[in-house]
Design a protein around this motif. Sequence first.
Motif, PDB file in Angstrom:
ATOM      1  N   ARG A   1      15.603  90.722 -92.159  1.00 34.22           N
ATOM      2  CA  ARG A   1      16.966  90.205 -92.087  1.00 34.22           C
ATOM      3  C   ARG A   1      17.568  90.422 -90.700  1.00 34.22           C
ATOM      4  N   ASN A   2      17.431  91.641 -90.169  1.00 33.26           N
ATOM      5  CA  ASN A   2      17.972  91.948 -88.839  1.00 33.26           C
ATOM      6  C   ASN A   2      17.276  91.156 -87.740  1.00 33.26           C
TER       7      ASN A   2
ATOM      8  N   ILE B   1      18.704  87.635 -87.849  1.00 39.64           N
ATOM      9  CA  ILE B   1      20.051  87.643 -87.255  1.00 39.64           C
ATOM     10  C   ILE B   1      19.948  87.723 -85.740  1.00 39.64           C
ATOM     11  N   TYR B   2      19.087  88.611 -85.257  1.00 39.96           N
ATOM     12  CA  TYR B   2      18.919  88.772 -83.804  1.00 39.96           C
ATOM     13  C   TYR B   2      18.478  87.472 -83.149  1.00 39.96           C
ATOM     14  N   TRP B   3      17.450  86.842 -83.690  1.00 41.87           N
ATOM     15  CA  TRP B   3      16.911  85.655 -83.040  1.00 41.87           C
ATOM     16  C   TRP B   3      17.859  84.466 -83.120  1.00 41.87           C
TER      17      TRP B   3
ATOM     18  N   LEU C   1      35.183  82.914 -77.137  1.00 42.39           N
ATOM     19  CA  LEU C   1      35.116  83.903 -78.219  1.00 42.39           C
ATOM     20  C   LEU C   1      33.820  83.786 -79.013  1.00 42.39           C
ATOM     21  N   LEU C   2      33.335  82.556 -79.197  1.00 35.50           N
ATOM     22  CA  LEU C   2      32.063  82.364 -79.898  1.00 35.50           C
ATOM     23  C   LEU C   2      30.915  82.980 -79.109  1.00 35.50           C
ATOM     24  N   LEU C   3      30.864  82.715 -77.802  1.00 36.01           N
ATOM     25  CA  LEU C   3      29.797  83.296 -76.977  1.00 36.01           C
ATOM     26  C   LEU C   3      29.928  84.817 -76.886  1.00 36.01           C
ATOM     27  N   LEU C   4      31.150  85.320 -76.918  1.00 35.38           N
ATOM     28  CA  LEU C   4      31.360  86.774 -76.939  1.00 35.38           C
ATOM     29  C   LEU C   4      30.819  87.367 -78.237  1.00 35.38           C
ATOM     30  N   ALA C   5      31.108  86.724 -79.369  1.00 37.67           N
ATOM     31  CA  ALA C   5      30.597  87.193 -80.662  1.00 37.67           C
ATOM     32  C   ALA C   5      29.072  87.138 -80.704  1.00 37.67           C
ATOM     33  N   LEU C   6      28.483  86.079 -80.166  1.00 38.19           N
ATOM     34  CA  LEU C   6      27.018  85.979 -80.121  1.00 38.19           C
ATOM     35  C   LEU C   6      26.416  87.045 -79.215  1.00 38.19           C
ATOM     36  N   THR C   7      27.090  87.356 -78.112  1.00 38.22           N
ATOM     37  CA  THR C   7      26.624  88.417 -77.205  1.00 38.22           C
ATOM     38  C   THR C   7      26.588  89.753 -77.934  1.00 38.22           C
ATOM     39  N   ILE C   8      27.663  90.077 -78.612  1.00 40.86           N
ATOM     40  CA  ILE C   8      27.755  91.354 -79.328  1.00 40.86           C
ATOM     41  C   ILE C   8      26.736  91.409 -80.459  1.00 40.86           C
ATOM     42  N   THR C   9      26.598  90.314 -81.202  1.00 45.92           N
ATOM     43  CA  THR C   9      25.644  90.271 -82.319  1.00 45.92           C
ATOM     44  C   THR C   9      24.215  90.416 -81.822  1.00 45.92           C
ATOM     45  N   SER C  10      23.848  89.682 -80.790  1.00 43.25           N
ATOM     46  CA  SER C  10      22.498  89.761 -80.238  1.00 43.25           C
ATOM     47  C   SER C  10      22.209  91.161 -79.709  1.00 43.25           C
ATOM     48  N   TRP C  11      23.168  91.724 -78.991  1.00 41.67           N
ATOM     49  CA  TRP C  11      22.993  93.082 -78.449  1.00 41.67           C
ATOM     50  C   TRP C  11      22.829  94.101 -79.571  1.00 41.67           C
ATOM     51  N   TYR C  12      23.650  94.018 -80.594  1.00 40.18           N
ATOM     52  CA  TYR C  12      23.631  94.999 -81.681  1.00 40.18           C
ATOM     53  C   TYR C  12      22.325  94.928 -82.484  1.00 40.18           C
ATOM     54  N   PHE C  13      21.820  93.746 -82.735  1.00 43.32           N
ATOM     55  CA  PHE C  13      20.643  93.585 -83.581  1.00 43.32           C
ATOM     56  C   PHE C  13      19.328  93.515 -82.802  1.00 43.32           C
ATOM     57  N   ARG C  14      19.344  93.760 -81.495  1.00 43.74           N
ATOM     58  CA  ARG C  14      18.112  93.652 -80.714  1.00 43.74           C
ATOM     59  C   ARG C  14      17.092  94.694 -81.177  1.00 43.74           C
ATOM     60  N   PRO C  15      15.811  94.337 -81.134  1.00 42.84           N
ATOM     61  CA  PRO C  15      14.755  95.264 -81.555  1.00 42.84           C
ATOM     62  C   PRO C  15      14.639  96.463 -80.617  1.00 42.84           C
ATOM     63  N   ALA C  16      14.015  97.507 -81.091  1.00 44.75           N
ATOM     64  CA  ALA C  16      13.870  98.739 -80.327  1.00 44.75           C
ATOM     65  C   ALA C  16      13.150  98.520 -78.999  1.00 44.75           C
ATOM     66  N   ASP C  17      12.178  97.605 -78.962  1.00 44.15           N
ATOM     67  CA  ASP C  17      11.445  97.380 -77.717  1.00 44.15           C
ATOM     68  C   ASP C  17      12.262  96.610 -76.679  1.00 44.15           C
ATOM     69  N   ARG C  18      13.448  96.168 -77.054  1.00 39.96           N
ATOM     70  CA  ARG C  18      14.344  95.479 -76.128  1.00 39.96           C
ATOM     71  C   ARG C  18      15.540  96.356 -75.749  1.00 39.96           C
ATOM     72  N   LYS C  19      15.481  97.622 -76.115  1.00 42.75           N
ATOM     73  CA  LYS C  19      16.530  98.585 -75.780  1.00 42.75           C
ATOM     74  C   LYS C  19      16.027  99.505 -74.683  1.00 42.75           C
ATOM     75  N   THR C  20      16.970 100.063 -73.919  1.00 46.42           N
ATOM     76  CA  THR C  20      16.552 100.974 -72.857  1.00 46.42           C
ATOM     77  C   THR C  20      16.133 102.319 -73.412  1.00 46.42           C
ATOM     78  N   ILE C  21      16.746 102.739 -74.503  1.00 51.02           N
ATOM     79  CA  ILE C  21      16.397 104.010 -75.141  1.00 51.02           C
ATOM     80  C   ILE C  21      16.122 103.722 -76.603  1.00 51.02           C
ATOM     81  N   SER C  22      14.943 104.095 -77.060  1.00 50.72           N
ATOM     82  CA  SER C  22      14.634 103.913 -78.476  1.00 50.72           C
ATOM     83  C   SER C  22      14.501 105.286 -79.133  1.00 50.72           C
TER      84      SER C  22
END
Length: 126
Positions: free
Chosen positions: A4-5, A8-10, A102-123
Amino acid sequence: MSKRNKIIYWIATLWLALGMVATGYSQLSKEQEETDFTAHMGYPTYFLTILGIWKLLGAIAVLIPKFPLVKEWAYAGFFFVMTGAALSHMATGTMNNIFPSLLLLALTITSWYFRPADRKTISVNQ
């Protein structure tokens, strides 16, 4: 990461990249409507070139694998640009044009929040 996550991310990331590429291209091509609107908001025309280039590079950064630090910078840049755009619309009284920001801001926040661990700087291993 749950299925599910990941979905949502993709979805959020692909729509975010599409929106940034579309608006970046529009800004780089300096369409008359874009330059008129930018001038109305009080920004110089060369600002369109800067925004357009950074949006295209940011879209590439969030889509390619690896480079988590570059992705963080891209998400931060998208956040600042979209909040700046929304605030500029509010300040100039062009509230009818605030929705895309506002739509692109919401998509930015959603994509950032749901990004996989391998796409984060600290996992964090759990």
